[in-house]
Design an enzyme around this catalytic site. Structure first.
Site, PDB file in Angstrom:
ATOM      1  N   ASN A   1     -38.605  28.761  16.939  1.00 55.99           N
ATOM      2  CA  ASN A   1     -37.778  28.046  17.930  1.00 55.99           C
ATOM      3  C   ASN A   1     -38.127  26.560  17.936  1.00 55.99           C
ATOM      4  OD1 ASN A   1     -35.932  29.830  19.629  1.00 55.99           O
ATOM      5  ND2 ASN A   1     -37.788  31.043  19.524  1.00 55.99           N
TER       6      ASN A   1
ATOM      7  N   ASP B   1     -39.219  34.379  34.293  1.00 52.68           N
ATOM      8  CA  ASP B   1     -37.834  34.498  33.789  1.00 52.68           C
ATOM      9  C   ASP B   1     -36.817  34.513  34.938  1.00 52.68           C
ATOM     10  OD1 ASP B   1     -39.083  36.939  31.442  1.00 52.68           O
ATOM     11  OD2 ASP B   1     -38.978  34.745  31.263  1.00 52.68           O
TER      12      ASP B   1
ATOM     13  N   GLY C   1     -43.367  29.787  15.951  1.00 59.19           N
ATOM     14  CA  GLY C   1     -42.753  28.477  16.154  1.00 59.19           C
ATOM     15  C   GLY C   1     -41.398  28.310  15.500  1.00 59.19           C
TER      16      GLY C   1
ATOM     17  N   HIS D   1     -35.453  33.071  26.359  1.00 58.46           N
ATOM     18  CA  HIS D   1     -35.835  34.481  26.513  1.00 58.46           C
ATOM     19  C   HIS D   1     -34.889  35.323  25.670  1.00 58.46           C
ATOM     20  CE1 HIS D   1     -37.702  37.981  28.330  1.00 58.46           C
ATOM     21  NE2 HIS D   1     -36.490  38.484  28.471  1.00 58.46           N
TER      22      HIS D   1
ATOM     23  N   GLU E   1     -31.220  32.477  19.400  1.00 60.77           N
ATOM     24  CA  GLU E   1     -32.170  31.568  20.050  1.00 60.77           C
ATOM     25  C   GLU E   1     -32.202  30.225  19.346  1.00 60.77           C
ATOM     26  OE1 GLU E   1     -36.090  33.297  20.749  1.00 60.77           O
ATOM     27  OE2 GLU E   1     -35.179  35.248  20.458  1.00 60.77           O
TER      28      GLU E   1
ATOM     29  N   ASN F   1     -37.011  27.444  29.137  1.00 59.36           N
ATOM     30  CA  ASN F   1     -37.597  28.563  28.403  1.00 59.36           C
ATOM     31  C   ASN F   1     -36.490  29.327  27.697  1.00 59.36           C
ATOM     32  OD1 ASN F   1     -39.645  30.531  27.656  1.00 59.36           O
ATOM     33  ND2 ASN F   1     -38.716  31.899  29.165  1.00 59.36           N
TER      34      ASN F   1
END
Ligand code: GRF
Length: 211
Positions: free
Chosen positions: A14, A150, A12, A109, A179, A107
């Site tokens: 992010n 993706d 977690g 990636h 990120e 999302n």
């Protein structure tokens, strides 16, 4: 104030970057709920520490992928979520999920899509593939989620140089830092309605970012 739902499967970090960005006043939105498919996901602890509602939804107990996704959709709807963020989330979203939140799911990636993405490319595997391929730059991508893996429209990307002595692990750490910059920025831009989705006949969907 937009309501954000965050889905996690792991540590977690992010999620934490979004929490920190909201606390710093950068994002006109609030995290209404954090959902994990893993009971042990530290991301759930991060939510609890911030008094953010959190819930573990068991794939096993749900019985099927469709029931599992339906339970997640119900939880998101019950908190009137406007934006779904996949932050290190590893389960597949059902078609119903995508339809329920079309162009409202983003999302992160850990590569420069369309490189090193798609089925089987997650976590350290992404960076192992990049190192093995001998790329000189890698990076992170935030994209909208569609029915593919993706394959949704790219929102933001940021690059990092891959050095000769880099390993998959050192590259992972460098990309993770990107990120943590990109995901909160994408959430901020979404909340400010600065992400314009351009859907043209027989062309991949693109995102025009108004900065
Ligand atoms: C990391 O590998 C990250 O690159 C990807 O999900 C994994 C876990 O991230 N996006 P987090 O620390 O759980 O946010």
């Amino acid at each position: 104030m937009l309501k954000i739902g965050v889905l996690v499967s792991g540590s977690g970090t992010n999620l934490q970057s979004i929490i920190d960005s909201i606390k710093a006043g950068h994002i006109q939105g609030e995290i209404a709920i954090v959902i994990s498919d893993k009971k042990s996901a530290f991301g759930l602890q991060r939510a609890i520490s911030e008094n953010i509602p959190s819930v573990f939804i068991s794939k096993k107990q749900a019985g099927s992928i469709d029931n599992f996704n339906a339970e997640i959709i119900r939880a998101l709807k019950s908190y009137s979520v406007d934006l779904v963020v996949l932050a290190g989330y590893l389960s597949i979203l059902s078609k119903e999920f995508i339809q329920a939140y079309r162009n409202q799911i983003i999302n992160i990636h850990p590569s420069l899509i369309p490189s090193f993405c798609g089925n089987g490319y997650y976590g350290l595997k992404v960076h192992e593939a990049a190192i093995n391929h001998g790329v000189k730059v890698s990076g992170a991508t935030v994209h909208f989620v569609d029915e593919g893996t993706d394959t949704g429209a790219i929102i933001l990307q940021k690059t990092v140089e891959v050095l000769p002595l880099d390993s998959a692990e050192t590259l992972q750490q460098k990309v993770l830092k990107l990120e943590h910059q990109l995901l909160p920025l994408a959430v901020k831009l979404f909340c400010e309605k600065k992400l314009n989705i351009i859907e043209l006949e027989n062309k991949p969907t693109k995102v025009l970012v108004l900065k």
